[in-house]
Write a protein that holds these residues in place. Structure first.
Motif, PDB file in Angstrom:
ATOM      1  N   LEU A   1       0.834  -1.202   0.000  1.00  0.00           N
ATOM      2  CA  LEU A   1       0.000   0.000   0.000  1.00  0.00           C
ATOM      3  C   LEU A   1       0.871   1.255   0.000  1.00  0.00           C
ATOM      4  N   ALA A   2       1.926   1.238   0.822  1.00  0.00           N
ATOM      5  CA  ALA A   2       2.839   2.385   0.873  1.00  0.00           C
ATOM      6  C   ALA A   2       3.518   2.598  -0.477  1.00  0.00           C
ATOM      7  N   CYS A   3       3.932   1.521  -1.126  1.00  0.00           N
ATOM      8  CA  CYS A   3       4.569   1.645  -2.449  1.00  0.00           C
ATOM      9  C   CYS A   3       3.609   2.272  -3.452  1.00  0.00           C
ATOM     10  N   GLY A   4       2.358   1.804  -3.452  1.00  0.00           N
ATOM     11  CA  GLY A   4       1.372   2.361  -4.371  1.00  0.00           C
ATOM     12  C   GLY A   4       1.134   3.841  -4.125  1.00  0.00           C
ATOM     13  N   ILE A   5       1.025   4.233  -2.857  1.00  0.00           N
ATOM     14  CA  ILE A   5       0.788   5.644  -2.533  1.00  0.00           C
ATOM     15  C   ILE A   5       1.980   6.495  -2.931  1.00  0.00           C
ATOM     16  N   MET A   6       3.195   6.000  -2.686  1.00  0.00           N
ATOM     17  CA  MET A   6       4.384   6.777  -3.028  1.00  0.00           C
ATOM     18  C   MET A   6       4.524   6.969  -4.534  1.00  0.00           C
ATOM     19  N   VAL A   7       4.185   5.953  -5.309  1.00  0.00           N
ATOM     20  CA  VAL A   7       4.214   6.108  -6.765  1.00  0.00           C
ATOM     21  C   VAL A   7       3.149   7.101  -7.199  1.00  0.00           C
ATOM     22  N   TRP A   8       1.974   7.044  -6.595  1.00  0.00           N
ATOM     23  CA  TRP A   8       0.921   8.030  -6.870  1.00  0.00           C
ATOM     24  C   TRP A   8       1.418   9.449  -6.596  1.00  0.00           C
TER      25      TRP A   8
ATOM     26  N   PHE B   1      12.800   6.412 -10.036  1.00  0.00           N
ATOM     27  CA  PHE B   1      12.339   6.434  -8.653  1.00  0.00           C
ATOM     28  C   PHE B   1      11.313   5.345  -8.373  1.00  0.00           C
ATOM     29  N   THR B   2      10.478   5.039  -9.355  1.00  0.00           N
ATOM     30  CA  THR B   2       9.510   3.961  -9.159  1.00  0.00           C
ATOM     31  C   THR B   2      10.224   2.628  -8.992  1.00  0.00           C
ATOM     32  N   ALA B   3      11.259   2.384  -9.788  1.00  0.00           N
ATOM     33  CA  ALA B   3      12.034   1.157  -9.628  1.00  0.00           C
ATOM     34  C   ALA B   3      12.674   1.091  -8.245  1.00  0.00           C
ATOM     35  N   LEU B   4      13.192   2.220  -7.760  1.00  0.00           N
ATOM     36  CA  LEU B   4      13.803   2.253  -6.428  1.00  0.00           C
ATOM     37  C   LEU B   4      12.763   1.990  -5.343  1.00  0.00           C
ATOM     38  N   ILE B   5      11.564   2.562  -5.508  1.00  0.00           N
ATOM     39  CA  ILE B   5      10.498   2.341  -4.534  1.00  0.00           C
ATOM     40  C   ILE B   5      10.118   0.865  -4.467  1.00  0.00           C
ATOM     41  N   LEU B   6       9.932   0.246  -5.613  1.00  0.00           N
ATOM     42  CA  LEU B   6       9.546  -1.170  -5.641  1.00  0.00           C
ATOM     43  C   LEU B   6      10.655  -2.067  -5.113  1.00  0.00           C
ATOM     44  N   LEU B   7      11.905  -1.790  -5.474  1.00  0.00           N
ATOM     45  CA  LEU B   7      13.026  -2.585  -4.970  1.00  0.00           C
ATOM     46  C   LEU B   7      13.174  -2.438  -3.459  1.00  0.00           C
ATOM     47  N   ALA B   8      13.018  -1.212  -2.969  1.00  0.00           N
ATOM     48  CA  ALA B   8      13.103  -0.987  -1.530  1.00  0.00           C
ATOM     49  C   ALA B   8      11.968  -1.704  -0.802  1.00  0.00           C
ATOM     50  N   GLY B   9      10.756  -1.651  -1.367  1.00  0.00           N
ATOM     51  CA  GLY B   9       9.640  -2.360  -0.768  1.00  0.00           C
ATOM     52  C   GLY B   9       9.902  -3.858  -0.700  1.00  0.00           C
ATOM     53  N   TYR B  10      10.459  -4.395  -1.765  1.00  0.00           N
ATOM     54  CA  TYR B  10      10.817  -5.820  -1.771  1.00  0.00           C
ATOM     55  C   TYR B  10      11.868  -6.098  -0.701  1.00  0.00           C
ATOM     56  N   GLY B  11      12.820  -5.165  -0.543  1.00  0.00           N
ATOM     57  CA  GLY B  11      13.847  -5.325   0.484  1.00  0.00           C
ATOM     58  C   GLY B  11      13.254  -5.357   1.880  1.00  0.00           C
ATOM     59  N   PHE B  12      12.263  -4.501   2.142  1.00  0.00           N
ATOM     60  CA  PHE B  12      11.591  -4.511   3.441  1.00  0.00           C
ATOM     61  C   PHE B  12      10.921  -5.861   3.710  1.00  0.00           C
ATOM     62  N   MET B  13      10.201  -6.358   2.723  1.00  0.00           N
ATOM     63  CA  MET B  13       9.507  -7.633   2.912  1.00  0.00           C
ATOM     64  C   MET B  13      10.491  -8.783   3.072  1.00  0.00           C
ATOM     65  N   LYS B  14      11.586  -8.745   2.336  1.00  0.00           N
ATOM     66  CA  LYS B  14      12.597  -9.800   2.421  1.00  0.00           C
ATOM     67  C   LYS B  14      13.306  -9.775   3.775  1.00  0.00           C
ATOM     68  N   LEU B  15      13.613  -8.578   4.265  1.00  0.00           N
ATOM     69  CA  LEU B  15      14.283  -8.466   5.563  1.00  0.00           C
ATOM     70  C   LEU B  15      13.423  -9.046   6.670  1.00  0.00           C
TER      71      LEU B  15
ATOM     72  N   ARG C   1       8.044  11.088   4.131  1.00  0.00           N
ATOM     73  CA  ARG C   1       8.326  10.385   5.377  1.00  0.00           C
ATOM     74  C   ARG C   1       9.185   9.147   5.165  1.00  0.00           C
ATOM     75  N   PHE C   2       9.013   8.471   4.029  1.00  0.00           N
ATOM     76  CA  PHE C   2       9.701   7.206   3.797  1.00  0.00           C
ATOM     77  C   PHE C   2      10.905   7.328   2.878  1.00  0.00           C
ATOM     78  N   ASP C   3      11.272   8.541   2.472  1.00  0.00           N
ATOM     79  CA  ASP C   3      12.413   8.662   1.562  1.00  0.00           C
ATOM     80  C   ASP C   3      13.684   8.092   2.169  1.00  0.00           C
ATOM     81  N   GLY C   4      13.900   8.354   3.465  1.00  0.00           N
ATOM     82  CA  GLY C   4      15.062   7.789   4.132  1.00  0.00           C
ATOM     83  C   GLY C   4      14.989   6.279   4.250  1.00  0.00           C
TER      84      GLY C   4
END
Length: 262
Positions: free
Chosen positions: A40-47, A108-122, A237-240
């Motif tokens: 949900l956060a990834c979708g909102i950030m891309v929006w 930036f969209t690729a970075l958002i999706l990759l970071a989101g995947y990283g969160f779920m993987k961690l 808020r989530f850029d960092g």
């Protein structure tokens, strides 16, 4: 000391407390709750990203945000090799819908999706403790930078892009991250190398913050949206967090993580 420096402190603290509470609850529950929160956060950030860089905001933003969210929620259910195309699909889908800012959007969209995947993987691979470590490092970096920058001041980090950020705030964030790394190293019996990783994560989160500030500066906007009082949007808020998660995803291929426990 001017009181105007602290005028945004109360709304920042309230909205941050609510957001952190929701995030920690999702982290604690794990599973679909965490994956759903991140997607949900990834979708909102891309929006938000589309609305910043594209003149046809109403036309493109909801569609591309939905595509990003759907791709994000699907990736953890696939083998990594098959998930990779989905992480880049939202970037590719946006080229034909953007009137301007297509390259910025795609990167930036690729970075958002990759970071989101990283969160779920961690969370899935290393559990609650190490997800909390990452959150603590990024939060202390932000909090330390906020207070040190306003109390100490001094030379600006990058005044042309982010006039409020100072070197004193950046260094305070590194020191705070090192302390977090030392605490987690002692409580988990990880090696002292965790301090170095924590400082690097702190730097990555600051780079993510500055990168998003650059996009806003070029787009001529103050905030990515107005969803969060005192903070702007989720991307603000989530850029960092994005920078930190992406860096950890890459660094995990170079150094053992968690250090000393494998």
């Amino acid at each position: 000391m001017s009181a105007s420096r602290w005028t945004d402190l109360r709304p920042r603290m309230i909205s941050a407390a609510v957001l952190i509470g929701l995030a920690l609850g999702a982290v604690w529950i794990g599973g679909f709750a965490w994956r759903g929160f991140i997607s949900l956060a990834c979708g909102i950030m891309v929006w938000e990203l589309v609305r910043m860089v594209d003149t046809a905001r109403d036309r493109s933003a909801p569609v591309l945000g939905l595509v990003a969210g759907v791709c994000a929620i699907a990736t953890p259910y696939l083998p990594p090799a098959l998930a990779l195309p989905l992480l880049l699909l939202p970037s590719m889908a946006g080229f034909g819908r953007m009137e301007r800012g297509g390259v910025t959007y795609a990167v930036f969209t690729a970075l958002i999706l990759l970071a989101g995947y990283g969160f779920m993987k961690l969370r899935a691979d290393f559990g609650l403790v190490w997800m909390l470590w990452l959150v603590c490092v990024v939060v202390i970096t932000d909090v330390g930078g906020y207070f040190a920058g306003r109390m100490i001041g001094g030379p600006k980090l990058w005044p042309r892009v982010s006039p409020k950020k100072t070197w004193s705030g950046a260094v305070a964030g590194w020191i705070g991250a090192a302390i977090v790394g030392l605490i987690f190293a002692g409580t988990t019996h990880a090696g002292v190398g965790l301090m170095g990783i924590s400082v690097a994560i702190s730097m990555a989160s600051q780079i993510g913050d500055l990168a998003e500030s650059t996009v806003k500066r070029r787009a001529g906007v103050k905030d990515s949206s107005n969803l969060l009082p005192g903070h702007g949007g989720l991307l603000d808020r989530f850029d960092g967090m994005l920078g930190a998660a992406l860096f950890l995803l890459i660094a995990g291929q170079i150094v053992d993580f968690p250090p000393g426990l494998e």
